[in-house]
Design a protein around this motif. Structure first.
Motif, mmCIF file in Angstrom:
data_model
loop_
_atom_site.group_PDB
_atom_site.id
_atom_site.type_symbol
_atom_site.label_atom_id
_atom_site.label_comp_id
_atom_site.label_asym_id
_atom_site.label_seq_id
_atom_site.Cartn_x
_atom_site.Cartn_y
_atom_site.Cartn_z
ATOM 1 N N LYS A 61 0.831 -1.202 0.000
ATOM 2 C CA LYS A 61 0.000 0.000 0.000
ATOM 3 C C LYS A 61 0.873 1.261 0.000
ATOM 4 O O LYS A 61 0.600 2.215 -0.718
ATOM 5 C CB LYS A 61 -0.885 -0.065 1.260
ATOM 6 N N ASP A 62 1.897 1.254 0.815
ATOM 7 C CA ASP A 62 2.772 2.431 0.912
ATOM 8 C C ASP A 62 3.984 2.329 -0.013
ATOM 9 O O ASP A 62 4.820 3.237 -0.031
ATOM 10 C CB ASP A 62 3.253 2.610 2.353
ATOM 11 N N GLN A 63 4.068 1.221 -0.720
ATOM 12 C CA GLN A 63 5.214 0.947 -1.606
ATOM 13 C C GLN A 63 6.536 1.148 -0.882
ATOM 14 O O GLN A 63 7.445 1.828 -1.376
ATOM 15 C CB GLN A 63 5.131 1.827 -2.850
ATOM 16 N N GLN A 64 6.609 0.603 0.321
ATOM 17 C CA GLN A 64 7.852 0.719 1.085
ATOM 18 C C GLN A 64 8.161 -0.579 1.824
ATOM 19 O O GLN A 64 7.278 -1.385 2.099
ATOM 20 C CB GLN A 64 7.756 1.866 2.091
ATOM 21 N N VAL A 65 9.454 -0.760 2.088
ATOM 22 C CA VAL A 65 9.842 -1.879 2.946
ATOM 23 C C VAL A 65 10.459 -1.301 4.214
ATOM 24 O O VAL A 65 11.186 -0.303 4.159
ATOM 25 C CB VAL A 65 10.811 -2.854 2.225
ATOM 26 N N TRP A 66 10.142 -1.920 5.324
ATOM 27 C CA TRP A 66 10.713 -1.545 6.610
ATOM 28 C C TRP A 66 11.627 -2.695 7.023
ATOM 29 O O TRP A 66 11.165 -3.812 7.208
ATOM 30 C CB TRP A 66 9.583 -1.331 7.635
ATOM 31 N N ILE A 67 12.935 -2.414 7.112
ATOM 32 C CA ILE A 67 13.892 -3.476 7.444
ATOM 33 C C ILE A 67 14.235 -3.368 8.929
ATOM 34 O O ILE A 67 14.610 -2.295 9.408
ATOM 35 C CB ILE A 67 15.154 -3.386 6.560
ATOM 36 N N GLU A 68 14.083 -4.475 9.653
ATOM 37 C CA GLU A 68 14.223 -4.414 11.114
ATOM 38 C C GLU A 68 14.920 -5.667 11.629
ATOM 39 O O GLU A 68 15.040 -6.664 10.920
ATOM 40 C CB GLU A 68 12.828 -4.274 11.758
ATOM 41 N N GLY A 69 15.390 -5.576 12.865
ATOM 42 C CA GLY A 69 15.969 -6.749 13.534
ATOM 43 C C GLY A 69 17.219 -7.301 12.869
ATOM 44 O O GLY A 69 17.402 -8.518 12.835
ATOM 45 N N ILE A 94 11.623 -4.714 -4.124
ATOM 46 C CA ILE A 94 11.547 -4.244 -5.517
ATOM 47 C C ILE A 94 10.591 -5.144 -6.310
ATOM 48 O O ILE A 94 9.775 -4.671 -7.099
ATOM 49 C CB ILE A 94 12.962 -4.189 -6.146
ATOM 50 N N LYS A 95 10.657 -6.443 -6.038
ATOM 51 C CA LYS A 95 9.742 -7.394 -6.713
ATOM 52 C C LYS A 95 8.292 -7.073 -6.385
ATOM 53 O O LYS A 95 7.375 -7.430 -7.113
ATOM 54 C CB LYS A 95 10.039 -8.828 -6.245
ATOM 55 N N ASN A 96 8.080 -6.433 -5.234
ATOM 56 C CA ASN A 96 6.724 -6.056 -4.814
ATOM 57 C C ASN A 96 6.423 -4.590 -5.094
ATOM 58 O O ASN A 96 5.573 -3.976 -4.435
ATOM 59 C CB ASN A 96 6.548 -6.348 -3.314
ATOM 60 N N ASP A 97 7.152 -4.030 -6.058
ATOM 61 C CA ASP A 97 6.926 -2.649 -6.528
ATOM 62 C C ASP A 97 7.151 -1.568 -5.474
ATOM 63 O O ASP A 97 6.544 -0.489 -5.545
ATOM 64 C CB ASP A 97 5.497 -2.478 -7.104
ATOM 65 N N CYS A 98 7.978 -1.851 -4.496
ATOM 66 C CA CYS A 98 8.274 -0.818 -3.489
ATOM 67 C C CYS A 98 9.241 0.208 -4.068
ATOM 68 O O CYS A 98 10.105 -0.110 -4.882
ATOM 69 C CB CYS A 98 8.898 -1.450 -2.240
ATOM 70 N N LEU A 99 9.092 1.431 -3.616
ATOM 71 C CA LEU A 99 9.931 2.526 -4.096
ATOM 72 C C LEU A 99 10.919 3.002 -3.035
ATOM 73 O O LEU A 99 11.887 3.700 -3.349
ATOM 74 C CB LEU A 99 9.047 3.716 -4.527
ATOM 75 N N SER A 100 10.639 2.683 -1.759
ATOM 76 C CA SER A 100 11.482 3.173 -0.674
ATOM 77 C C SER A 100 11.816 2.055 0.305
ATOM 78 O O SER A 100 11.008 1.149 0.519
ATOM 79 C CB SER A 100 10.727 4.241 0.141
ATOM 80 N N SER A 101 12.993 2.173 0.904
ATOM 81 C CA SER A 101 13.356 1.267 1.987
ATOM 82 C C SER A 101 13.708 2.118 3.200
ATOM 83 O O SER A 101 14.379 3.145 3.070
ATOM 84 C CB SER A 101 14.556 0.422 1.573
ATOM 85 N N PHE A 102 13.236 1.683 4.357
ATOM 86 C CA PHE A 102 13.491 2.429 5.595
ATOM 87 C C PHE A 102 14.062 1.495 6.648
ATOM 88 O O PHE A 102 13.766 0.294 6.675
ATOM 89 C CB PHE A 102 12.183 2.994 6.169
ATOM 90 N N MET A 103 14.862 2.057 7.533
ATOM 91 C CA MET A 103 15.225 1.356 8.774
ATOM 92 C C MET A 103 15.495 2.388 9.849
ATOM 93 O O MET A 103 15.676 3.573 9.561
ATOM 94 C CB MET A 103 16.416 0.419 8.554
#
Ligand SMILES: CC(C)(COP(=O)(O)OP(=O)(O)OC[C@H]1O[C@@H](n2cnc3c(N)ncnc32)[C@H](O)[C@@H]1OP(=O)(O)O)[C@@H](O)C(=O)NCCC(=O)NCCS
Length: 269
Positions: A61-69, A94-103
């Motif tokens: 929905k937000d086209q983002q991945v949150w990398i944690e742990g 990227i395969k899931n059409d995300c545009l941003s990565s956050f941590m």
């Protein structure tokens, strides 16, 4: 070296090297089962045993991945394992059409900061974590934000994030409307000076209320925190975690500053 999906049985070995990661300990043992169920929980193995892990929470929905742990067993550091885990998570995103990565990285965690910068992340914002206890108090006169109001328009005009279960999400129109509908955005109006907070409850940690304090003046912040304490008490929460870009919170003796974090961001392409 290969990044693999974690197995449920990895928990035992992972917890052995994730006990005293930070001065305050670690939370992996409490969260492992949730992350395993959510999917995208990755490990690197040596001799069939996990020696590194990370979790990716992909929001289509937000086209983002949150990398944690991100954790690497101290005996296996500087071998590129954390980098591979992060890159693997980015590729899934990227395969899931995300545009941003956050941590999120604690401001004094120099190693992780180096790591994230090397992989192309930049500091987007600095956030502070305060803790507060529920309290039987008289509820202050806060209001719930509605759409088509001044405060709603003000929030729309600013580029804001809010925190849900220690993940940062953009407060876009869709999200704002949803939070308004659920009466999760509270505000105090001090002669047209608005103070605003978003209230959520942690999906992973028991009885934990999370308050994103977005902006405000001393009086408004006091009112919002008083209300949060009151609500937390009423709803049997055990603790309140306040996350805010504000550095200092005046006028409240019982709020304790815990840690500061950088919200790291990378554009995926
Ligand atoms: C931070 C951590 C995840 C790094 O894991 P790692 O597998 O050793 O990292 P990598 O081998 O992929 O390192 C990649 C780069 O990060 C930087 N880096 C990593 N560890 C570093 C250190 N101790 N000192 C300085 N730079 C470091 C370096 O630039 C390194 O590249 P180089 O080895 O070519 O110089 C690991 O030290 C760890 O588990 N720390 C405790 C938990 C933690 O802080 N997690 C992150 C929370 S946000």
């Amino acid at each position: 070296m290969q990044v693999l999906n974690a197995l449920k049985s990895d928990k035992k070995d992972v917890i052995k090297f994730c006990k005293n990661t930070f001065s305050w300990g670690d939370y992996i043992s409490e969260i492992w089962d949730y992350w395993y169920l959510e999917g995208n929980l990755f490990v690197v193995r040596e001799n069939n045993s996990p020696v590194a892990l990370s979790h990716a929470s992909i929001s289509k929905k937000d086209q983002q991945v949150w990398i944690e742990g991100i954790r690497v067993n101290p005996n296996f550091r500087r071998k590129g394992y954390a980098s591979s885990l992060i890159q693997h998570s980015e590729n899934q995103a990227i395969k899931n059409d995300c545009l941003s990565s956050f941590m999120l990285i604690e401001t004094n965690n120099k190693n992780s900061l180096e790591l994230s910068k090397k992989l192309g992340y930049v500091i987007k914002e600095t956030w502070n974590f305060f803790s507060l206890l529920p309290e039987k108090s008289i509820a202050s006169q806060i209001e719930f934000t509605k759409t088509n109001t001044k405060v709603f328009d003000l929030m729309r005009s600013l580029e804001l994030f809010y925190v849900d279960s220690w993940r940062w999400y953009p407060l876009n129109d869709q999200q704002l409307s949803l939070l308004v509908e659920n009466q999760q955005i509270i505000y105090y109006n001090d002669n047209d000076e608005y103070s605003v907070a978003v209230i959520t409850s942690s999906k992973h940690f028991a009885k934990t209320m999370i308050v994103t304090l977005l902006f405000g003046n001393d009086l408004g912040i006091k009112k919002l925190l008083d209300y949060s304490k009151h609500l937390a008490n009423l709803q049997n929460f055990k603790r309140i975690q306040v996350l805010t870009k504000l550095n200092k919170i005046n006028d409240s003796q019982d709020i304790i500053k815990k840690l500061s974090f950088y919200l790291m961001w990378k554009k995926l392409e």
